[in-house]
Structure formats: structure tokens, C-alpha cells
Write a protein that holds these residues in place. Structure first.
Motif, PDB file in Angstrom:
ATOM      1  N   PRO A  24      -6.577  -1.569  12.176  1.00 28.52           N
ATOM      2  CA  PRO A  24      -6.720  -0.296  11.482  1.00 28.52           C
ATOM      3  C   PRO A  24      -6.589  -0.486   9.963  1.00 28.52           C
ATOM      4  N   TRP A  25      -7.487   0.137   9.210  1.00 33.37           N
ATOM      5  CA  TRP A  25      -7.473  -0.048   7.765  1.00 33.37           C
ATOM      6  C   TRP A  25      -6.167   0.450   7.155  1.00 33.37           C
ATOM      7  N   GLN A  26      -5.565   1.490   7.762  1.00 30.76           N
ATOM      8  CA  GLN A  26      -4.307   2.024   7.230  1.00 30.76           C
ATOM      9  C   GLN A  26      -3.198   0.971   7.283  1.00 30.76           C
ATOM     10  N   THR A  27      -3.177   0.187   8.362  1.00 30.20           N
ATOM     11  CA  THR A  27      -2.162  -0.846   8.510  1.00 30.20           C
ATOM     12  C   THR A  27      -2.361  -1.953   7.479  1.00 30.20           C
ATOM     13  N   VAL A  28      -3.608  -2.340   7.261  1.00 27.65           N
ATOM     14  CA  VAL A  28      -3.905  -3.379   6.276  1.00 27.65           C
ATOM     15  C   VAL A  28      -3.525  -2.885   4.884  1.00 27.65           C
ATOM     16  N   ARG A  34       2.828  -2.696   0.362  1.00 26.38           N
ATOM     17  CA  ARG A  34       4.205  -3.182   0.442  1.00 26.38           C
ATOM     18  C   ARG A  34       4.352  -4.524  -0.282  1.00 26.38           C
ATOM     19  N   PHE A  35       3.394  -5.442  -0.053  1.00 23.80           N
ATOM     20  CA  PHE A  35       3.441  -6.745  -0.725  1.00 23.80           C
ATOM     21  C   PHE A  35       3.320  -6.598  -2.241  1.00 23.80           C
ATOM     22  N   SER A  36       2.519  -5.638  -2.690  1.00 21.50           N
ATOM     23  CA  SER A  36       2.375  -5.416  -4.132  1.00 21.50           C
ATOM     24  C   SER A  36       3.665  -4.877  -4.743  1.00 21.50           C
TER      25      SER A  36
END
Length: 96
Positions: A24-28, A34-36
Motif C-alpha cells: 500500500p502506498w500509504q505504508t511506503v 518516519r525515516f526522514s
């Protein structure tokens, strides 16, 4: 997830247009966000650069160009910050 993020930046597609094979694009997007925010991408970049530098794969050279491009004085819609007050000029026929 990381492959989906890389794919998105390589192809410059909107998040919603990620292929379903990445999930799902939302998860990606949430993982990328979060990583940013927590500095994970900066840590990954720092580690990759240090490994590549240790292996002699990076040439630390810079090219500096001192070219200056200026717009014509009427090529912008911004006023000049001169500190002076702006006076509106009326035509001579309107002033009488």
C-alpha cells in the motif's frame, strides 16, 4: 518498503501511483516520512559515503562557477527594499 521509496523518487511519480508490488502506498509513504523525521536517511547516507570514501570510490572535487545571472529591473514583480516611501505619480492632465 525501501525499494518502493527509491522507485518513487527515480520515476518522480506521485505516492498514489506506486505499483501494488511495493504494498500500500500509504505504508511506503509513512515509512519514508518516519525515516526522514528521525534521521535514518541521514545515517544511511553518512554510512554509504564513508564506505565509498574508504574504498576510494569518491573523488572529492568541486567545480565552482562564478557566473552571475541578473534579471532586468522590470523582470520581477517585487518592489525594491530601499527604505524610501513609495509615491504614486499622476499624469499632469489628471492633477488639474
Amino acid at each position: 518498503m525501501v525499494e518502493g521509496i527509491i522507485y518513487r523518487y527515480r520515476t518522480e511519480t506521485p505516492w498514489r501511483d506506486l505499483p501494488e508490488s511495493f504494498g500500500p502506498w500509504q505504508t511506503v509513504w509513512k515509512r519514508h516520512h518516519r525515516f526522514s523525521g528521525d534521521g535514518t536517511w541521514n545515517k544511511i547516507l553518512t554510512e554509504l559515503l564513508s564506505q565509498a570514501d574508504a574504498a576510494g570510490l569518491i573523488e572529492w572535487e568541486a567545480s565552482v562557477d562564478s557566473t552571475v545571472n541578473r534579471a532586468h529591473q522590470h523582470g520581477t514583480n517585487l518592489g525594491r527594499a530601499t527604505g524610501a516611501t513609495v509615491k504614486l505619480h499622476e499624469s499632469a492632465c489628471r492633477a488639474t
